[in-house]
Scaffold this active site. Sequence first.
Site, PDB file in Angstrom:
ATOM      1  CG  ASP A 112      -1.821   1.082   1.436  1.00 19.70           C
ATOM      2  OD1 ASP A 112      -2.169   1.720   0.428  1.00 19.70           O
ATOM      3  OD2 ASP A 112      -2.220   1.334   2.580  1.00 19.70           O
TER       4      ASP A 112
ATOM      5  CG  ASP B 111      -8.889   3.318   2.084  1.00 17.16           C
ATOM      6  OD1 ASP B 111      -8.148   3.115   1.103  1.00 17.16           O
ATOM      7  OD2 ASP B 111      -8.499   3.271   3.258  1.00 17.16           O
TER       8      ASP B 111
HETATM    9  C1  GLA Z   1      -4.971   2.223   3.442  1.00 20.43           C
HETATM   10  C2  GLA Z   1      -5.560   1.114   2.577  1.00 20.43           C
HETATM   11  C3  GLA Z   1      -6.580   0.338   3.387  1.00 20.43           C
HETATM   12  C4  GLA Z   1      -5.927  -0.232   4.623  1.00 20.43           C
HETATM   13  C5  GLA Z   1      -5.279   0.867   5.426  1.00 20.43           C
HETATM   14  C6  GLA Z   1      -4.457   0.332   6.576  1.00 20.43           C
HETATM   15  O1  GLA Z   1      -5.917   3.164   3.777  1.00 20.43           O
HETATM   16  O2  GLA Z   1      -6.159   1.653   1.439  1.00 20.43           O
HETATM   17  O3  GLA Z   1      -7.148  -0.678   2.599  1.00 20.43           O
HETATM   18  O4  GLA Z   1      -4.960  -1.174   4.242  1.00 20.43           O
HETATM   19  O5  GLA Z   1      -4.411   1.650   4.612  1.00 20.43           O
HETATM   20  O6  GLA Z   1      -3.907   1.363   7.358  1.00 20.43           O
END
Ligand code: GLA
Length: 535
Positions: A162, A222
Amino acid sequence: MRKVGALLAAGVLAGGLVALQDQADALENGVARTPPMGWNSWNTFGCNINETLIKQMADAIVGSGLRDLGYRYVVVDDCWFDPARDSAGNLRGNPSRFPSGMKALGDYLHAKGLKFGIYQVPVDKTCAQYFGGYPGATGSQGHEVQDARQFAAWGVDYLKYDWCSPGGTIDDQVRTFAKMRDALAATGRQIVYSINPNSIHAKTGPQRDWGDVANMWRTTEDITNKWDTGQTNGYPMGIQNIVNVTVPLASYARPGAFNDPDMMEVGRGGMTDTEMRSHFALWAVMASPLIAGNDLRSMDPATTAILKNQNLIAVNQDPLGLQARQISNDGTRRVLAKRLANGDVAVALFNQGGGTTTVGTTASAIGLQGGSFTLRDAWTNAVSGSTGAISASVPPHGTVVYRVSGGASPSATPTVTPTATPTVTPTATPTPGGQDGCTATYRLAGDWGSGFQGEVTVRNTGSAPLNGWTVKMTLSGGQTITNLWNGVNTGTGGTVTVGNAPYNGTVAGDGSVTFGFTADGSGSAAPTGMTCTSP
Ligand code: GLA
């Protein structure tokens, strides 16, 4: 960097650098041939995770029957690690949250017939560390090879990686994500590589086909458990908003490479049952990874019925790996169609409006010909007949999915040969070959009016390892390859030569490797003059 240099050299030889970058660099690591399915801890538990919880979830996946329907990856998201690396720079599990260690957790999952997924970042801090919700700075930046080896040693089968930083251009992202791609490949373990370029970053997920870098890539910011947050691509995204971003990216999806519209919100409240069903149906036809995000220990019957819908799972897991194409969208009524390996087409009739309305299309609009079709409703299993019209009354935010079969086979552009019947079922066509220790066999994996997908399996007929094979073939209708994976294509149209790519390495004695391609036009006739040679 090594890899880029090799490809540049090959590109100059091939005289087609642009095509080469599109085709030769496709990630082909043998996994995610269909969209990965499983569960991830983040949507429900955020940072509050520990080994007991993960094991309970694993038990619930098995006990609920979800594992046996294909949900296999259990992904431990952010906050699993010790905030400090050890003195040798190794990552470790957080000792109070995962006292048995990450290897033991992997062993537990594997013993249950499940697969082990884990979260990490290519930058210095994980997202929770960036936002101050968790201490330390344990990202993989500068530790890529070491961390990849650690994951492989723990038995990790899936890495969620990520990019949680506003910094870096899209080119920086490609280079940095590729470092971990190559580090994972170098471990020799098959690991699904799932990336997110969008966290608090310019939304680069939808800006390119990331299939050269990863098995799946997030298209948006997200997700949250709302239908529509009003965001185009910003935090947080509702179902409708994500669909709007992801539908136009359909051409990128293929076996080994899928758009990822994020983990599911099914069973997490915040939406009506109709919306939850629509969410799942749309993810299914978009060939999206089906990663549940709810608490599997306490699912209500409506949630169970959605996650276990076998008609939709079959559509999602179809071996062609195609994402539904948009047939029409008037702002309210949206129609998506996904071609399936047996010649059927899954049609999603999606009502984006606020009132019940009839959403419709026709068999010819979704690429089927003939006058008699069978429609199976994916939610009710009801079967009806049609002479071509495909429609349903759909409630607001609902999606009706029909699996449409029958009619004549999907055909190519009309030809002058009335007797030609395109083959739509996969067929094995033995071809000449065998020179110098390899053979090539061709299989038509799918055929649709304006294109087809072929797969060629190269078998090493000798006992010595084979590296440097070359397959020559002539596409019988003079078609052009528009996409190729697991090989390097040095031809243009008609006669093509495909060689092995640096990353698919050596084929063991009596072993085989398969490359796939899509081409324009009909593929009902197998390529001619196919030969395989080794150096
Ligand atoms: C980002 C990702 C999420 C999750 C969070 C964890 O926001 O997009 O899917 O993995 O980090 O902190």
